[in-house]
Write a protein that holds these residues in place. Structure first.
Motif, PDB file in Angstrom:
ATOM      1  N   UNK A 213      40.295  43.789  28.214  1.00  0.00           N
ATOM      2  CA  UNK A 213      40.444  44.081  29.650  1.00  0.00           C
ATOM      3  C   UNK A 213      39.857  42.977  30.533  1.00  0.00           C
ATOM      4  N   UNK A 214      40.670  42.494  31.485  1.00  0.00           N
ATOM      5  CA  UNK A 214      40.222  41.476  32.420  1.00  0.00           C
ATOM      6  C   UNK A 214      40.273  40.059  31.897  1.00  0.00           C
ATOM      7  N   UNK A 215      40.900  39.830  30.741  1.00  0.00           N
ATOM      8  CA  UNK A 215      40.888  38.498  30.148  1.00  0.00           C
ATOM      9  C   UNK A 215      41.451  37.438  31.074  1.00  0.00           C
ATOM     10  N   UNK A 216      42.604  37.706  31.665  1.00  0.00           N
ATOM     11  CA  UNK A 216      43.222  36.708  32.553  1.00  0.00           C
ATOM     12  C   UNK A 216      42.384  36.492  33.812  1.00  0.00           C
ATOM     13  N   UNK A 217      41.750  37.534  34.299  1.00  0.00           N
ATOM     14  CA  UNK A 217      40.866  37.403  35.462  1.00  0.00           C
ATOM     15  C   UNK A 217      39.649  36.553  35.111  1.00  0.00           C
ATOM     16  N   UNK A 218      39.022  36.835  33.974  1.00  0.00           N
ATOM     17  CA  UNK A 218      37.847  36.069  33.564  1.00  0.00           C
ATOM     18  C   UNK A 218      38.207  34.625  33.228  1.00  0.00           C
ATOM     19  N   UNK A 219      39.443  34.387  32.792  1.00  0.00           N
ATOM     20  CA  UNK A 219      39.836  33.044  32.370  1.00  0.00           C
ATOM     21  C   UNK A 219      39.625  32.019  33.473  1.00  0.00           C
ATOM     22  N   UNK A 220      39.919  32.403  34.707  1.00  0.00           N
ATOM     23  CA  UNK A 220      39.707  31.445  35.799  1.00  0.00           C
ATOM     24  C   UNK A 220      38.414  31.708  36.555  1.00  0.00           C
ATOM     25  N   UNK A 221      37.911  32.945  36.546  1.00  0.00           N
ATOM     26  CA  UNK A 221      36.645  33.227  37.218  1.00  0.00           C
ATOM     27  C   UNK A 221      35.463  32.542  36.528  1.00  0.00           C
ATOM     28  N   UNK A 222      35.564  32.306  35.238  1.00  0.00           N
ATOM     29  CA  UNK A 222      34.470  31.668  34.517  1.00  0.00           C
ATOM     30  C   UNK A 222      34.217  30.235  34.971  1.00  0.00           C
TER      31      UNK A 222
END
Length: 567
Positions: free
Chosen positions: A102-111
């Protein structure tokens, strides 16, 4: 940032000797002048360290009291920051590239976002957040009924481990970006082959993927180390006496230029050791796919069970919270409570100085980088390539070292010119360059020339070499071919390089506090001055403006990462 990492990888690979001979001395002359100006501060520091005279008593104090403690603290800090950023950056990159949660694509750029937070701003925010009167300790006392600090133990943020925590949570994106690109570039082939041979997830990571990503990881780690050595604001605020702080203190507080230069020489030895170690580690590390189509493929992501999914989401969310959420929340609250700061004359002057300085430095730096690349494209030789690489060495040097060398060099020039004009024309010029905004711009240009060069070089490498030959066959000279054909094609790379240099100039603190003229403040020095007198909240508005400007390239990079779609 990806361009800088790529350029770092390319430059340390063994190169075949060039057989093309220079037919004109103009390109070599131009690159030679740029390299001489860029290396002037470094050569000056080395000269002072070797030839400068130090008072024997003061030298004993430096070698017996200052150097051992500062060197030990610096090495300990580098070890902690390196370990922390590697674990966070490589670990999150592996999770993003390998698993679906859950949230992988969101975390991919937020990181990537914490890279927009300068370490000194993170240190100011964490010191306020974790202090005795801060929200964390206040909540603990409220929950457990503690009355004073004697009733409980709480880790001290003003320590070497505390500084390592602060730097680690804002510098790990260097490792994240480097490792994530490599993990995605490996494609399905290499990991799938390992799995068909019976390797589990842990073995695939530790025995296959991690070794292939080692060159990129080492490059990112080298950048982390150099950023750690460059910092002065965070370590001073947290009370950590590193070599950088020792140089600053020895020069300004003790008045020993030679002693500061000798400490700077020790730091340069550490930096050159990092570069040589990276070069040695990569001497034969070349990995590539057998087909170009593998570069565009994406590995099949695994679907873990519910518990591990939540753990992976938490593991990716925590670095974002610590590296970006806490600094923005603390500084944003201070700025909101003191909104009148945004219209104060002092802040407006600092903002204007930062924008003007950043715009001029970015323009000059990009122009010099384009000149070097154009010269290398027109006339290729080993000497010209070596001069180009040497001219970008300033990025590896902390701003304190560049400021130290540059101020001495410019002061020597100003005094020599003043003596000559006094003796021959009875004219006194005073200090023309030293202690001026020109000196600050010079230092930033020397330091960030590598950043512009890496981005322009990455853009130029995408252009087919036959463009030049086609233009010349149609009657266009080398100069016209560069400015009428190559320059328009490089507009995206030029724009990216300009933005990155502009933002890094706005954030630069180490060189600015040493070289700025009296009464000249940038946003970074405005925040630093308030934090130095214990009033971080008075510089919160300037800190928010720095974060806002720093977000521009980060958002551009994050947007490119969002285009990572599974196939």
């Amino acid at each position: 940032m990806e361009a800088l990492l790529s350029e770092w990888r390319l430059r340390i690979q063994p190169r075949r000797s060039q057989t093309i001979r220079i037919t004109s001395k103009r390109p070599l002359f131009a690159v030679g002048i740029i390299a001489a100006l860029a290396l002037l501060p470094i050569v000056t520091v080395i000269g002072i360290a070797l030839l400068g005279e130090t008072d024997p008593a003061q030298w004993r104090h430096l070698t017996q009291a200052v150097l051992p403690n500062a060197l030990g603290t610096t090495l300990w800090l580098l070890l902690l920051v390196g370990f922390g950023t590697t674990v966070i950056g490589v670990g999150t990159a592996w999770l993003i590239a390998t698993y679906e949660f859950p949230g992988r694509r969101f975390f991919a750029w937020m990181l990537v976002l914490p890279i927009a937070v300068p370490p000194y701003l993170a240190a100011y925010a964490f010191a306020e957040f974790l202090t005795y009167t801060g929200p964390v300790q206040g909540a603990l006392r409220a929950v457990f009924g503690w009355q004073s600090a004697r009733d409980y133990w709480f880790p001290d943020i003003r320590s070497t481990p505390g500084a390592a925590l602060v730097m680690g949570v804002v510098l790990y994106p260097y490792l994240y970006l480097a490792a994530r690109v490599i993990f995605l570039m490996q494609g399905r082939n290499i990991a799938d082959v390992a799995r068909t041979l019976g390797a589990g997830t842990g073995k695939v990571f530790g025995r296959v993927m991690l070794p292939t990503a080692r060159p990129a990881i080492v490059a990112g780690l080298a950048l982390v180390m150099m950023e750690t050595l460059n910092d002065i604001g965070a370590v001073e605020h947290l009370g950590v006496r590193t070599l950088t702080f020792a140089i600053y203190d020895t020069w300004l507080s003790r008045g020993s230029l030679a002693g500061a230069a000798q400490l700077a020489a020790v730091m340069m030895t550490i930096i050159f050791s990092l570069v040589l170690a990276e070069n040695w580690a990569r001497r034969r590390q070349i990995f590539h796919g057998s087909r170009a189509t593998q570069m565009m493929s994406r590995p099949v992501r695994q679907l873990p069970s519910f518990g591990p999914k939540l753990a992976m989401s938490a593991a990716c969310a925590l670095p974002i919270l610590f590296g970006f959420g806490i600094p923005v929340a603390v500084l944003g609250r201070y700025a909101f409570n003191r909104s009148e700061q945004f219209t104060s004359p002092a802040l407006m002057d600092a903002l204007g100085n930062s924008i003007l300085l950043g715009a001029v430095v970015a323009a000059v730096t990009v122009m010099l980088a384009f000149t070097m690349l154009a010269a290398g494209r027109l006339e290729r030789s080993r000497l010209l390539g070596s001069l180009s690489r040497l001219s970008t060495l300033g990025y590896a040097m902390p701003g304190t070292i560049l400021g130290l060398g540059l101020l001495f060099a410019l002061t020597t020039f100003d005094n020599s010119l003043d003596r000559f004009l006094r003796a021959n024309f009875n004219i006194s010029t005073g200090l023309l360059l030293s202690g001026s905004a020109i000196a600050v711009g010079y230092a930033c240009t020397a330091r960030f020339l590598a950043l512009a060069d890496a981005n322009l070089r990455a853009g130029m490498q995408k252009l087919p070499p036959h463009i030049d030959h086609a233009a010349r066959s149609l009657g266009a000279g080398s100069g016209r071919s560069l400015f009428k054909i190559l320059l328009p094609l490089l507009k995206p790379a030029l724009g990216t390089a300009y933005i990155l240099v502009f933002v890094d100039t706005v954030k630069e603190l180490s060189a600015t506090i040493l070289l700025r003229p009296f009464g000249f403040n940038t946003l970074a020095t405005h925040v630093y001055e308030n934090a130095s007198r214990g009033a971080v909240e008075d510089g919160a508005a300037a800190a928010i403006l720095i974060l806002f400007l720093a977000m521009i390239p980060v958002l551009l990079l994050s947007y490119s990462l969002r285009r990572d779609k599974p196939v």
